[in-house]
Structure formats: structure tokens, C-alpha cells
Write a protein that holds these residues in place. Sequence first.
Motif, mmCIF file in Angstrom:
data_model
loop_
_atom_site.group_PDB
_atom_site.id
_atom_site.type_symbol
_atom_site.label_atom_id
_atom_site.label_comp_id
_atom_site.label_asym_id
_atom_site.label_seq_id
_atom_site.Cartn_x
_atom_site.Cartn_y
_atom_site.Cartn_z
ATOM 1 N N LEU A 50 0.830 -1.205 0.000
ATOM 2 C CA LEU A 50 0.000 0.000 0.000
ATOM 3 C C LEU A 50 0.864 1.254 0.000
ATOM 4 O O LEU A 50 0.549 2.233 -0.689
ATOM 5 C CB LEU A 50 -0.955 -0.013 1.192
ATOM 6 C CG LEU A 50 -2.060 -1.061 1.137
ATOM 7 C CD1 LEU A 50 -2.817 -1.121 2.465
ATOM 8 C CD2 LEU A 50 -3.002 -0.823 -0.021
ATOM 9 N N THR A 51 1.946 1.228 0.736
ATOM 10 C CA THR A 51 2.858 2.374 0.772
ATOM 11 C C THR A 51 3.474 2.613 -0.608
ATOM 12 O O THR A 51 3.514 3.750 -1.089
ATOM 13 C CB THR A 51 3.961 2.140 1.820
ATOM 14 O OG1 THR A 51 3.326 2.058 3.114
ATOM 15 C CG2 THR A 51 4.987 3.253 1.827
ATOM 16 N N TYR A 79 -3.055 3.420 5.076
ATOM 17 C CA TYR A 79 -2.410 2.428 5.936
ATOM 18 C C TYR A 79 -1.946 3.062 7.248
ATOM 19 O O TYR A 79 -2.153 2.502 8.320
ATOM 20 C CB TYR A 79 -1.235 1.769 5.205
ATOM 21 C CG TYR A 79 -0.602 0.666 6.009
ATOM 22 C CD1 TYR A 79 -1.261 -0.546 6.188
ATOM 23 C CD2 TYR A 79 0.627 0.833 6.618
ATOM 24 C CE1 TYR A 79 -0.706 -1.559 6.946
ATOM 25 C CE2 TYR A 79 1.195 -0.179 7.378
ATOM 26 C CZ TYR A 79 0.523 -1.370 7.534
ATOM 27 O OH TYR A 79 1.075 -2.376 8.289
ATOM 28 N N GLN A 80 -1.346 4.236 7.169
ATOM 29 C CA GLN A 80 -0.869 4.921 8.373
ATOM 30 C C GLN A 80 -2.025 5.289 9.305
ATOM 31 O O GLN A 80 -1.892 5.226 10.521
ATOM 32 C CB GLN A 80 -0.049 6.163 8.003
ATOM 33 C CG GLN A 80 1.274 5.834 7.330
ATOM 34 C CD GLN A 80 2.169 4.941 8.179
ATOM 35 O OE1 GLN A 80 2.198 5.040 9.391
ATOM 36 N NE2 GLN A 80 2.885 4.042 7.521
ATOM 37 N N ALA A 107 -2.369 4.072 13.144
ATOM 38 C CA ALA A 107 -2.585 5.044 14.227
ATOM 39 C C ALA A 107 -3.852 4.714 15.019
ATOM 40 O O ALA A 107 -3.865 4.781 16.248
ATOM 41 C CB ALA A 107 -2.667 6.460 13.657
ATOM 42 N N ARG A 108 -4.913 4.339 14.293
ATOM 43 C CA ARG A 108 -6.194 4.024 14.924
ATOM 44 C C ARG A 108 -6.113 2.775 15.803
ATOM 45 O O ARG A 108 -6.847 2.631 16.778
ATOM 46 C CB ARG A 108 -7.240 3.842 13.810
ATOM 47 C CG ARG A 108 -8.653 3.793 14.257
ATOM 48 C CD ARG A 108 -9.626 3.809 13.082
ATOM 49 N NE ARG A 108 -9.649 2.551 12.371
ATOM 50 C CZ ARG A 108 -9.438 2.401 11.056
ATOM 51 N NH1 ARG A 108 -9.165 3.430 10.293
ATOM 52 N NH2 ARG A 108 -9.500 1.220 10.497
ATOM 53 N N THR A 109 -5.202 1.869 15.470
ATOM 54 C CA THR A 109 -5.136 0.591 16.180
ATOM 55 C C THR A 109 -4.009 0.516 17.198
ATOM 56 O O THR A 109 -3.865 -0.518 17.858
ATOM 57 C CB THR A 109 -4.997 -0.571 15.171
ATOM 58 O OG1 THR A 109 -3.821 -0.371 14.390
ATOM 59 C CG2 THR A 109 -6.210 -0.669 14.266
ATOM 60 N N GLU A 162 -7.266 -4.599 8.074
ATOM 61 C CA GLU A 162 -6.366 -4.381 6.940
ATOM 62 C C GLU A 162 -7.056 -4.752 5.633
ATOM 63 O O GLU A 162 -6.892 -4.068 4.623
ATOM 64 C CB GLU A 162 -5.085 -5.198 7.138
ATOM 65 C CG GLU A 162 -3.953 -4.768 6.246
ATOM 66 C CD GLU A 162 -2.673 -5.507 6.556
ATOM 67 O OE1 GLU A 162 -1.631 -4.846 6.608
ATOM 68 O OE2 GLU A 162 -2.686 -6.739 6.717
ATOM 69 N N ALA A 163 -7.865 -5.808 5.664
ATOM 70 C CA ALA A 163 -8.616 -6.207 4.467
ATOM 71 C C ALA A 163 -9.550 -5.092 4.023
ATOM 72 O O ALA A 163 -9.783 -4.914 2.818
ATOM 73 C CB ALA A 163 -9.400 -7.491 4.735
ATOM 74 N N GLY A 164 -10.075 -4.341 4.979
ATOM 75 C CA GLY A 164 -10.951 -3.225 4.638
ATOM 76 C C GLY A 164 -10.277 -2.208 3.734
ATOM 77 O O GLY A 164 -10.935 -1.535 2.925
#
Length: 176
Positions: free
Chosen positions: A32-33, A41-42, A46-48, A73-75
Amino acid sequence: MYYNVVGMDYVAADVEGTLTAGSMWRGIGRYLTETGREGAYQRLVARTLPGILAMRLGLIERQSYKNRWLEMEAGLLTGYTPDDMAALAEWIVEKELWPLRRPEVVAELIAHQEAGRVIVLASGMYEIVLQTLARRFEAERVETAGTVLAYRDGHFEGRFVGPVCVAEEKARRVSL
């Protein structure tokens, strides 16, 4: 693990941590990066962070959180076509899993193949990633048992069909 079921010999091997030191979740983040989705992704990371910290401190059950992480992550992949997912799987195998393979484990699996046994790669990783990895063995007798992705109208829904293929689910799928 070596099995004999109704006259068929097979060997089941875990992937992450056994066959390779690489991991699919890390590969997805790197992919993704590199493909311009680093921000999404970042934000997920951060949210998790509180959950990751709680897992590492033993405040929440590790495997349950890891399964939840795979779902979150699949989301980020929602809307990907089968071709997009195939490209992702190829990238993960090429850049993350295969370079970090454990040669002694690969050699042992190849020896089992040469002895006529079917190899079953079993993992919580996405089925398409396992199938892509299985092709590296260049043999007809490699099966996979991974987490199945849900598609609708030709696009990934960002969820799984059934549970993540770990623990009891992995054992159940390998014994079928």
C-alpha cells in the motif's frame, strides 16, 4: 505435520513463522505504501495503536487481535478486483515471503514432494497469497488452506468468507 488419510500421504506446513520469516500483513502495508495508499495504511496503524499496545501487554488475547487486524487491513483493499488481488499477492510473495523463506523448511517440503506426498500450506493469510506462494514449489501436489476472501460483482468486499484460517479452523481445514 505428516498425515495419511485414506491412502493419501500429505504434509501440512504453517507459513508465517515456519516456512518464512515474512508476514502477509507487513507485505500488505509495504504494498500500500509503494502504490500510493500509505496515508490509508498509516491511519489504520494510528487508529489501532491502543489495541496493539494492549495485545503486547497481554491485556487482550493475541490471536483474536491479530485476526481483527487482518480484518481491518482487508478493509483497505475493498473494491480491489481479482486482478488487483493477484497483483497484490504476487508482490507479497516476491518482496516479502519468498525472500525471507527458510531454506531448510523448503528443502524438507521438497523432499516430501519427491517422496510422493502432497504438501498443504496452511495459514491465516489470504488464500490467493497462499496459492501464489504454492506456485513457487513448481509441483502439482501443493494444496492450500487459507482465509477465503469475499467478492461481489467482481470486487473484493473487504471481508472474509468464514473465519480466519488459524487455530481450530486451520486444523479443521487441513483434515478435510
